[in-house]
Scaffold this motif. Structure first.
Motif, short mmCIF file in Angstrom:
data_model
loop_
_atom_site.label_atom_id
_atom_site.label_comp_id
_atom_site.label_asym_id
_atom_site.label_seq_id
_atom_site.Cartn_x
_atom_site.Cartn_y
_atom_site.Cartn_z
N HIS A 98 0.89 -1.01 0.53
CA HIS A 98 0.25 0.02 -0.15
C HIS A 98 0.77 1.12 -0.01
O HIS A 98 0.69 2.13 -0.39
CB HIS A 98 -0.81 -0.06 1.01
N ARG A 99 1.86 1.13 0.53
CA ARG A 99 2.56 2.38 0.68
C ARG A 99 3.38 3.18 -1.12
O ARG A 99 3.41 2.17 -2.41
CB ARG A 99 4.32 1.87 1.05
N ILE A 100 3.51 4.37 -1.60
CA ILE A 100 3.48 4.29 -2.76
C ILE A 100 5.32 4.69 -3.21
O ILE A 100 6.14 5.21 -2.22
CB ILE A 100 3.20 6.25 -2.65
N ILE A 122 20.17 6.28 1.45
CA ILE A 122 19.61 6.46 -0.64
C ILE A 122 18.91 7.77 -0.80
O ILE A 122 18.22 7.86 0.13
CB ILE A 122 18.42 5.12 -0.81
N PHE A 158 13.75 -0.66 -3.40
CA PHE A 158 14.65 -0.03 -1.97
C PHE A 158 13.67 1.11 -1.75
O PHE A 158 14.12 1.02 0.27
CB PHE A 158 15.93 0.52 -2.61
N GLY A 159 12.42 1.72 -2.07
CA GLY A 159 12.15 2.50 -1.78
C GLY A 159 12.36 4.17 -2.04
O GLY A 159 12.08 4.92 -1.57
N TYR A 163 10.51 7.95 -0.60
CA TYR A 163 11.72 9.12 -0.57
C TYR A 163 11.35 10.61 -1.53
O TYR A 163 10.98 11.64 -1.01
CB TYR A 163 13.05 8.53 -0.83
N VAL A 173 8.39 10.78 -2.91
CA VAL A 173 7.35 11.97 -2.92
C VAL A 173 7.25 12.53 -1.56
O VAL A 173 6.09 13.31 -1.08
CB VAL A 173 5.65 9.53 -2.85
N ILE A 174 7.43 11.02 -0.86
CA ILE A 174 7.59 12.17 0.55
C ILE A 174 8.29 13.53 0.66
O ILE A 174 8.41 14.61 1.06
CB ILE A 174 8.48 11.52 1.92
N GLN A 175 9.20 13.38 -0.84
CA GLN A 175 10.22 15.05 -1.15
C GLN A 175 9.64 16.15 -1.35
O GLN A 175 9.24 16.93 -1.51
CB GLN A 175 11.43 14.97 -1.75
N HIS A 176 8.64 15.64 -2.28
CA HIS A 176 7.88 16.43 -3.84
C HIS A 176 6.14 15.58 -3.41
O HIS A 176 5.84 15.02 -4.04
CB HIS A 176 8.00 15.48 -4.82
N PRO A 177 5.69 15.56 -2.30
CA PRO A 177 4.35 15.30 -1.97
C PRO A 177 3.43 16.16 -3.21
O PRO A 177 2.31 15.07 -3.41
CB PRO A 177 3.85 15.25 -0.37
N GLU A 178 3.57 16.87 -4.24
CA GLU A 178 2.92 17.82 -4.89
C GLU A 178 3.05 17.21 -5.97
O GLU A 178 2.47 17.37 -6.93
CB GLU A 178 3.17 19.51 -5.08
N LEU A 220 1.93 13.74 -6.63
CA LEU A 220 2.11 12.73 -5.69
C LEU A 220 1.64 11.83 -6.81
O LEU A 220 1.81 10.64 -7.53
CB LEU A 220 1.27 12.58 -4.71
N GLN A 231 2.27 8.12 -8.76
CA GLN A 231 2.05 7.05 -8.04
C GLN A 231 1.59 6.07 -9.57
O GLN A 231 1.81 5.06 -9.38
CB GLN A 231 1.01 7.63 -7.67
#
Lengths: 382, 378
Positions: free
Chosen positions: A195-197, A270, A337-338, A342, A344-349, A351, A355
């Motif tokens: 479920h994580r993006i 990372i 890795f994810g 990273y 999406v958390i840095q650039h939530p705009e 999303l 996605q």
């Protein structure tokens, strides 16, 4: 005063009537704890799954009858556990069916291991995992592993000193166990990563080895679909890139000879960078280790210059190997890795874009690995 | 006589602190993510700031009208009939939100006791809480001074441990969408529903300068620490989007804390036990608060709150068992309790203070009274 006492007594007596134990009390000797579940595909029928439930016996073998209703069978093994096989469409129907073979009530609260065959299809994996995770009585801290071939074969092993589920669980939990060659994923972590993006789930692989088992390698998933297998050394370099190595040892090839470094501890950080319109997968890895054997078998002391050269050679070797693993996963578009997380958390705009397009962005991004290697050397004296 | 009951500063702070949070505590991270997605942390931060404003407003009212009951403050400021009318609006709203809190908590307990009927769980909780009301506010305050610190420490340890087991400490560094962020702030305020008890407790304060003003703020400081930590624990462990699929994210991460080889391996159950004591006390305080306010509105003797509490407890019990499912309860919180919380927690105190300021209304205690007052037990 007397009346007050009687009222209090009446109140306390009344309170004891609705105490919850009346409805939820289960005698421990009437329970059958399921400690492991194996899920295998059924040949020619993608709607059905072959389940094996491994149940702990509190009294060593003996009794019990083979066969039974509900399309299930009870496998008799001369041990403290028993396996129930049921073919069904989903987990709870299978459990209900298996319950016709046991007079003790199955429960999932002491559950250890969920084994899924890596040849199962995505909807089948989803069904098993989701049903398990949604069951409020199940232990979501159980491990989830992939069976390389048959999951049933692993739960039927006879060479372990306790039930295969317990043996695997104990080995995975053991502090001394070298965990770099595989990955330990708990059921809830797998579900969370679905479920994580910007991240795909990964699961360790268990194989049959003689009459016992071998935990080595990992399976990268695309959502619920087992997609790509990494071997044991790929797994080591995945951990080097992704998180850390602990008490690891490497033999480093150098100009036709080798030197060995042990007590290796690493950390990695990372991030995703953007330079001139290009996406860069940046990884800063710090490696600390002790030289156990140099190229001339520790016959003379190494100069600082030579040690520094060893560090460079080791850094280059680890970087090349890690890059190979990263590129393999990039080709498969599997960001386990994810990096995407990273991003999406840095650039939530961004999303929606991430996605939708992250697998492609990840695949075409440039890897940039910075390796800081520090080798400690104790000299020729022991 | 209630005038003679004076509660210590700690008792007041813990009583106030035990009177809010259960309505939304177990699922507020999901609400924050539902409304603000990756801006959820800013929404939580925003509502924490709003809560300090709210606490300060309540403190200012208590400071301006020392020793005056909430209902009397309304009648003094807004006039007899309008004051009683606005004060009586609180009653059904409070009954509704207490019933919703009880129902949602019964869902949480059902995870551990799936076969026990919900009506029995709710009945047992209401019965114990009702018994608590009859012991009086002094006893409730004594219990609160034990329960709240224990729960606070337990929650700090549990969510601190949950935070430690997170794989990566990544959080957003800027607001992506201010409107979504503000929407999140709006949706999160019901977590503080119940805070109005601060005004009901006004006559029980020990008369010392500043105590009335700062008690609610101190309470808010301790509660907000839990809210912030709980949110971080959930976000670091589970992440943003997975939250959207979990009924009670905080309960979910408590299940993930297991101390290997510890006396109690599953730490989470300790918090469930503590929070059961917490919510029982919370319900008890509100049974008392509602009954006390009704007695005041109807000009009854203060001791008449006891028989009134039978009726209010019954109404709340029946309302709590009428819920069909969790979706219905969440819908009621979203559609009714959220606007009500803004009206009661921010709007009403702001209105009272503004009118009192314009009409230059203030109550000054005689100097003698202030000197003679002593905390209970001294």
């Amino acid at each position: 005063m007397e009346v007050k006492k009687w009222v209090s007594l009446l109140f306390i007596s009344f309170l004891s009537l609705p105490i919850t134990g009346c409805w939820d009390y289960n005698k421990i000797n009437e329970r059958a704890p399921i400690i492991g579940i194996a899920a295998d595909p059924v040949k020619g029928d993608d709607n059905k799954i072959s389940f094996t439930f491994q149940v702990q016996r509190f009294t060593p073998s003996g009794g019990g009858k083979g066969g039974g209703g509900g399309g299930g069978t009870e496998a008799q093994l001369p041990t403290n556990y028993v396996n129930f096989h049921v073919v069904s469409t989903d987990l709870h129907t299978a459990l209900a069916s298996a319950q016709t073979l046991s007079i003790k009530k199955f429960y999932l609260g002491d559950f250890n291991l969920l084994l899924i065959n890596r040849h199962l299809k995505a909807p089948q994996v989803a069904k098993v995992v989701l049903e398990f995770i949604r069951d409020t009585s199940s232990d979501r801290l159980a491990y989830l592993f992939c069976a390389d071939k048959s999951a049933l074969d692993i739960l039927s092993l006879t060479g372990t000193h306790e039930s295969p589920s317990d043996a695997i669980h104990d080995q995975l939990d053991a502090k001394a166990m070298q965990k770099a060659y595989f990955t330990r994923t708990k059921v809830w972590e797998f579900w969370r990563d679905i479920h994580r993006i910007g991240i795909e789930p990964k699961v360790g692989i268990i194989k049959v080895k003689g009459s016992t088992f071998d935990v080595a390698g990992m399976e990268a998933f695309s959502s619920y679909q087992p997609k790509y297998k990494l071997n044991r050394w790929d797994s080591v370099f995945f951990h080097l890139l992704n998180d850390h190595l602990h008490e690891m040892a490497f033999q480093i090839p150098d100009r036709g000879k080798n030197f060995e470094v042990h007590h290796i501890h690493t950390t990695s950080h990372i991030k995703v960078l953007h330079q001139k319109g290009k996406t860069i997968l940046y990884d800063h890895i710090i490696v600390n280790g002790v030289l156990s054997n140099d190229e001339i078998d520790n016959q003379t002391n190494l100069s600082n210059r030579e040690l520094s050269r060893y560090e460079q050679v080791m850094g280059k070797y680890l970087k090349n190997q890690s890059e190979k693993v990263l590129k393999k996963l990039q080709q498969q578009k599997l960001d386990i890795f994810g990096f995407g997380q990273y991003e999406v958390i840095q650039h939530p705009e961004r999303l929606e874009d991430i996605q939708k397009n992250w697998p492609d962005t990840f695949s075409s991004a440039l890897p940039l690995i910075k390796m800081d290697v520090h080798i400690h050397h104790t000299g020729t004296l022991m | 006589m209630n005038e003679q009951i004076r509660l210590t500063h700690i008792q007041i702070v813990t009583l106030i602190s035990t009177s809010y949070m259960p309505l939304m505590f177990w699922y507020y991270p999901r609400i924050a993510v539902e409304h603000s997605l990756y801006d959820a942390q800013w929404s939580v931060l925003g509502v924490l700031l709003a809560s300090f404003l709210m606490a300060f407003l309540h403190g200012l009212i208590n400071e301006r009208f020392p020793d005056v009951h909430a209902v009397d403050v309304h009648t003094m400021v807004l006039g007899k009939w309008l004051g009683k009318f606005t004060a009586s609006i609180f009653i059904p709203a409070y009954m509704g939100f207490v019933a919703t809190s009880i129902y949602l908590y019964s869902l949480l307990i059902k995870f551990s006791f799936p076969n026990t009927p919900r009506a029995v769980i709710i009945g047992a909780l209401c019965l114990v809480a009702f018994r608590g009301v009859w012991t009086g506010i002094a006893s409730l305050a004594s219990v609160a001074s034990i329960i709240y610190p224990l729960t606070w420490i337990g929650v700090i340890i549990s969510f601190g441990m949950a935070l430690m087991q997170g794989d990566r400490f990544w959080i957003t560094t800027h607001v992506a969408d201010w409107m979504k962020m503000l929407d999140g702030v709006y949706a999160l305020l019901p977590i503080y529903l119940g805070f109005t008890i601060t005004l009901v407790l006004n006559p029980y304060h020990f008369n010392k300068k500043g105590v009335r003003l700062w008690s609610p703020v101190i309470s808010m400081l301790t509660a907000n620490f839990l809210i912030g930590l709980g949110f971080l624990g959930v976000i670091i462990d589970i992440g943003w989007h997975p939250n959207l699929h979990i009924t009670f994210p905080l309960q979910y991460i408590l299940e993930l804390i297991r101390l290997q080889n510890g006396i109690i391996e599953r730490m989470g159950i300790m918090i469930i036990l503590l929070s059961t004591a917490f919510i029982t006390l919370y319900v008890s305080i509100h049974f008392w608060g509602i009954s006390d306010a009704i007695a005041k509105i109807l000009n009854m003797k203060e001791s008449r709150y006891k028989p009134i509490s039978i009726v209010s407890a019954l109404i709340i019990y029946v309302t709590a068992i009428l819920f069909d499912n969790s979706e219905q309860a969440f819908h009621i919180v979203k559609v009714f309790l959220t606007p009500i919380s803004w009206a009661l927690l921010i709007g009403s105190p702001l209105l009272l203070l503004s009118v009192a300021f314009i009409r230059k209304l203030r109550v000054t205690l005689p100097e003698q009274n202030s000197k003679k007052q002593s905390p209970q037990g001294e």
